[in-house]
Structures are given as structure tokens and as C-alpha cells.
Enzyme design. Structure first.
Site, PDB file in Angstrom:
ATOM      1  CB  CYS A 132      65.022  53.104 -10.217  1.00 23.64           C
ATOM      2  SG  CYS A 132      63.956  52.262 -11.418  1.00 23.64           S
TER       3      CYS A 132
ATOM      4  CD1 TRP B 151      70.243  48.283 -12.591  1.00 26.21           C
ATOM      5  CD2 TRP B 151      68.482  48.585 -13.927  1.00 26.21           C
ATOM      6  NE1 TRP B 151      69.925  47.066 -13.156  1.00 26.21           N
ATOM      7  CE2 TRP B 151      68.852  47.226 -13.980  1.00 26.21           C
ATOM      8  CE3 TRP B 151      67.404  49.016 -14.685  1.00 26.21           C
ATOM      9  CZ2 TRP B 151      68.173  46.305 -14.762  1.00 26.21           C
ATOM     10  CZ3 TRP B 151      66.729  48.091 -15.466  1.00 26.21           C
ATOM     11  CH2 TRP B 151      67.107  46.756 -15.503  1.00 26.21           C
ATOM     12  CG  HIS B 152      65.951  51.952 -16.498  1.00 23.13           C
ATOM     13  ND1 HIS B 152      65.538  51.963 -15.182  1.00 23.13           N
ATOM     14  CD2 HIS B 152      65.110  51.110 -17.149  1.00 23.13           C
ATOM     15  CE1 HIS B 152      64.497  51.159 -15.046  1.00 23.13           C
ATOM     16  NE2 HIS B 152      64.218  50.627 -16.211  1.00 23.13           N
ATOM     17  N   GLY B 153      70.323  53.468 -17.443  1.00 22.48           N
ATOM     18  CA  GLY B 153      71.294  53.958 -18.405  1.00 22.48           C
ATOM     19  C   GLY B 153      72.195  55.025 -17.817  1.00 22.48           C
TER      20      GLY B 153
ATOM     21  CG  PHE C  33      68.244  49.257 -20.197  1.00 28.60           C
ATOM     22  CD1 PHE C  33      68.961  50.371 -20.582  1.00 28.60           C
ATOM     23  CD2 PHE C  33      66.874  49.238 -20.409  1.00 28.60           C
ATOM     24  CE1 PHE C  33      68.324  51.472 -21.132  1.00 28.60           C
ATOM     25  CE2 PHE C  33      66.222  50.330 -20.954  1.00 28.60           C
ATOM     26  CZ  PHE C  33      66.965  51.445 -21.315  1.00 28.60           C
TER      27      PHE C  33
END
Length: 512
Positions: A351, A354-356, A512
Site C-alpha cells: 500500500c 502504491w502511493h509512490g 499517484f
């Protein structure tokens, strides 16, 4: 194209709405779908440029893969009959094994589809990150670094990749029917209200709406109201607190006082919530104007008292996606306690990633995953016996510390910010006193943000509805409605004035 840009507000949206309702019908289908598809292509192409072809290729690939999987995936009844027939017949090469071979091929196609989608996401989002870390290692080993061209990040790639994966997985599981219409399939992926920042919508929840939908006057009015509220949250609160947050996080090392650090993280805590929830409100409002009902993405996350409850309220569509397509397939809560805790850490590691493409996001994800494990180990039960304000303070402190890693440019910068919060940061005089940041505009945004972070407005709406029932022929309820409409108009006017007056319009989740 951002929803807060004048081009969108005063040109794109009015034209699309006018054309959409030009047939003077409340029922929308084929014509509306074609119009929204073309409008969504134009919407994405304005910012995505040549990456629009990547988006179209992704749509075509997942469209055909889903149809192929649906054609191979046998029903449960077929598999049951084949299993019975196989037990009755031991003849090698019997045709009764065909459903099993088809199911195996469907699994391979699913694995190929998921792998291909993740490969595209990995190449465009994580190539630079991998190259930078490889070169850092090579420099440490005194080896010449590898020269790799920088890869640009397509707008919204994380969101449309997750939409695509959930679609093909749901078709494989039998939770959704493969869409035969390329227009409907493309519109699911491209629909501009949720294209670049979500919420992440499951195809099975929107399939019937793609076929046909109605827009009543109440629906349209609700959509307008929700859009205006989201616009105000973004422009009047998020953008205002973003300035001090950026300035404080950008202070030179050793020049940040504890008071400035606390103000900076408070501003960023409000900024990220009102930035993203405001954008989600605008997306939900736009969807309702066109007859679509999208799921809620936020439910007052800052009133939570545990990290577990926070993630039931924050970015709900993303949390649900990771739960259904990663956590549950890993075993979820059905395994041993140790394996469950490991699954939680894996999910939140991914997670964060996924954001960066940054170690900061990895640390942020692991930080939240660790607290989820600790709460399952007994911390949540211990917190439950504390005074309610203390429980709430615990959650806010944990979330705000996590936001430091989310916002800081690097891990050393995050550590330096934490030192400043603890009173160990400022070693050189700073020309910026706390009063320099605390302008009347910021004070107003901070107060509005604190109130808006709590479910005050729903409580007032419930109180108003109660008065409407007890009104008994008096005109108190209409007056309340008139006050609400006037407040909405004032919010819209104030938002437009703010857009015209300020050129600073960041959007956190846009990257994102």
C-alpha cells in the site's frame, strides 16, 4: 485537467452537461455513453498527451482478456458434473477433462493479465526508483553507475491499473460478467470523474449503470451540492493550509522550531484530507450529475480512535481493494495469528509502495501496518479502556507522525522533522516566527478544517430533518432550506474568487 481549473469549470463541464442533456431525456444510455467516452478521452489527453495511447492499449488488452477468460471459465455446475463423470470413467483422454483444462487455461490467462498490468505499472512508476537505488549501491561498491533514461509517470496509472486488475479478477471469479461492448468497457476505465484520483470502482457495481441510468432533478441537485462542497474543501481549506505546510517542510535543516514543526504537520494533516476527500466529493458529485452512483471514499477518518478504524474510514475504496484482491487471497484472517500479522505487513508495505516510488512511502506503509499488528496483539483492547479524548489523541498522533514520512522529501528529512517536533531541531536562528505563518486566512482555514473533519454537517442535517417533521405547517423548514442553498451559493462564489486570486493549486493524489 484538474476539477479546480477554470478550463474545466467554465468550459469543459458546462459543454459536456449541455450536450449530455440535449436529448431532453432523463434516461441515458448509448448516446450518453459515447459522449462521456469522447469527453473522457479529451479530458485525459489534455494532461496525459501521448500516454492516452497507453491508456487505450490497456483498455483493449483487458477487454479481450476478460472475454477470453469468461469463455474458458466453466461454471460450478459444469465442474461438478465433469468431476462426477471423471470418477465414473477412467478412460485417459476422455472429454470430461475438458472443463478442467479450460479452467487451468483461464487461470493462466488471469495470471498473464495481472502480470502484464503490474509490469506496465512497474515500468512507468518504479523504473526510476529501482535505477536510483541500484546506482546508489554501485557507487558504494565503487562501480560506475548505470545510465538509464528517466521514465515519465502517466497520469492516474495507479488508479486505472487497479480498475483493470479488479475487472479481470472479478470476471475470473464469476463476480462480474465480461463486458461485450467495447464502449461500456472503455467507459468503465475512462470515465473522467474518477479517472485520475478514484474512487476505485468495482466493475460489478457499475455495470448496470453503464447499460442505462436515470438522472432525476433531485439526483442532479445532490450532485451539484456535493461538487460545490468538494470544491470548497479543496480550494478554501486544502489550498490555504498547503502554503504554510510546504514552507515549513521546506525549511533548512536546523532552522525549524518545535512550534513551526507542529504547525506544519497540523496544516499538512488538514491539507491531505481536504485535498483528497474534496476531490472525491467532486468525483461523486460529477458522477451523480451524469446518473452514476459511486461508493463513498471517506467517512470522517480523523474521528477514529484506532488505526484499524482509521483505515475503515480513509480511502475506503483502496482499503477494500487491497483487502479483496491481496489480503484475502494471502489467507486473510483464516490462517495462524503469525501469518495474519505477516499478511497485514505485506499488504501495507505494498500500500505504501502504491502511493509512490520512495522509501518514505514504504516506511509510511510499514508504520501503519505495524500499528495494525500491535492493535491486534492487544493495544486496541487497552486503548478501549482509556478516556475517549485520549483514545482520539492516540490516533491523531499516530496518523500525524505517519504523514511526516508521507510528506517529507527523504527519510533524513523526515527524521529531522521528528526531531524538531520533539524540540531538538532548531540550532540556528530562523527569520520566520510562528506569527509569520498565522495569517487571518490561515486561522480561518484551520478552524474550518477542524470543524469539517468532524461529522458536524450531517448532525445539522439530521437536526434540520427533525425540524421538518415537527414543522406542522409553519415555514421554519423552508427557511432552513433557503439558508442551506444560500450557504452553498456563497461557498461557490468564494471558491471561484479564490481560484481567480491564487495561482497555487496543488493536488497531492494527482501524482499517484
Amino acid at each position: 485537467m484538474l476539477f479546480t481549473e477554470p478550463t474545466f469549470l467554465f468550459l469543459f463541464l458546462p459543454i459536456v452537461l449541455a450536450l449530455y442533456f440535449a436529448p431532453l431525456s432523463r434516461v441515458h444510455g448509448r448516446y450518453g455513453n459515447w459522449l462521456l467516452l469522447l469527453a473522457s478521452l479529451a479530458f485525459y489527453a489534455k494532461g496525459g498527451g501521448s500516454f492516452t495511447w497507453l491508456m487505450l492499449a490497456s483498455i483493449a488488452f483487458n477487454y479481450w482478456i476478460a472475454i477470453a477468460i469468461a469463455g474458458l471459465k466453466p461454471s460450478a455446475t459444469t465442474v461438478g458434473k465433469a468431476a462426477t463423470a471423471t470418477r465414473e470413467s477412467q478412460a485417459e483422454g476422455s472429454s470430461v477433462a475438458q472443463p478442467f483444462r479450460a479452467a487451468r487455461k483461464a487461470r493462466w490467462l488471469l495470471a498473464f493479465a495481472v502480470g502484464a498490468n503490474l509490469l506496465v505499472l512497474g515500468v512507468f512508476k518504479y523504473s526510476n526508483f529501482a535505477a536510483d537505488n541500484l546506482n546508489s549501491l554501485l557507487v558504494t561498491l565503487q562501480v560506475n553507475p548505470v545510465v538509464i533514461p528517466r521514465v515519465l509517470l502517466p497520469i492516474g496509472i495507479s488508479f486505472f491499473t487497479f480498475h483493470a486488475i479488479s475487472y479481470v479478477v472479478d470476471v475470473y471469479r464469476g463476480d462480474a460478467v465480461a463486458q461485450k461492448s467495447p464502449v461500456h468497457a472503455a467507459l468503465y476505465m475512462l470515465l473522467f470523474p474518477q479517472l485520475i484520483a478514484g474512487p476505485i470502482i468495482r466493475y460489478r457495481n457499475i455495470a448496470d449503470q453503464l447499460a442505462a441510468r436515470q438522472v432525476s432533478l433531485d439526483d442532479f441537485a445532490y450532485g451539484v451540492r456535493r461538487f460545490v462542497i468538494g470544491l470548497a474543501k479543496k480550494v478554501l481549506i486544502a489550498n490555504v493550509v498547503a502554503g504554510p505546510a510546504d514552507q515549513i517542510f521546506g525549511l533548512a535543516r536546523g532552522s525549524m522550531t518545535p512550534s513551526a514543526a507542529w504547525l506544519g504537520i497540523i496544516c499538512y494533516t488538514l491539507q491531505i484530507y481536504f485535498d483528497f476527500s474534496g476531490y472525491s466529493d467532486m468525483a461523486l458529485g460529477l458522477g451523480r450529475m451524469f446518473g452514476f452512483r459511486f461508493p463513498e471514499n471517506f467517512r470522517w477518518p480523523y474521528v477514529a480512535e484506532t488505526v484499524q478504524d482509521f483505515w475503515r474510514r480513509w480511502h475506503i475504496s483502496l482499503s477494500a481493494w487491497f483487502r479483496d484482491y491481496l489480503y484475502v487471497p494471502l489467507g486473510g484472517n483464516r490462517t495462524s495469528a503469525a501469518r495474519t500479522y505477516c499478511n497485514l505487513v505485506i499488504v501495507f508495505f505494498l500500500c505504501g509502495l502504491w502511493h509512490g516510488a520512495s522509501w518514505n512511502f514504504v516506511v509510511w506503509g510499514l508504520f501503519h501496518g505495524s500499528f495494525l499488528v500491535l492493535e491486534r496483539l492487544g493495544l486496541a483492547e487497552a486503548i478501549e479502556h482509556l478516556w475517549k479524548p485520549i483514545r482520539h489523541a492516540y490516533l491523531l498522533v499516530v496518523v500525524m507522525i505517519g504523514w511526516i514520512f508521507f510528506r517529507a522529501e527523504s527519510l533524513p528529512a523526515a527524521v529531522e522533522f521528528l526531531r524538531a517536533l520533539a524540540g531538538r531541531g532548531a540550532v540556528t536562528p530562523t527569520p520566520y516566527a510562528l506569527q509569520w505563518y498565522l495569517t487571518p486566512e490561515l486561522w480561518l482555514a484551520l478552524v474550518a478544517g477542524a470543524i469539517g473533519s468532524m461529522p458536524v454537517v450531517p448532525a445539522l442535517a439530521k437536526w434540520r430533518d427533525g425540524w421538518s417533521v415537527l414543522d406542522a405547517g409553519r415555514d421554519f423548514a423552508p427557511r432552513l432550506s433557503a439558508i442551506g442553498a444560500t450557504a452553498l451559493v456563497l461557498l461557490l462564489v468564494a471558491s471561484i474568487m479564490q481560484i481567480a486570486a491564487r495561482s497555487y493549486n496543488p493536488f497531492i493524489y494527482f501524482r499517484f
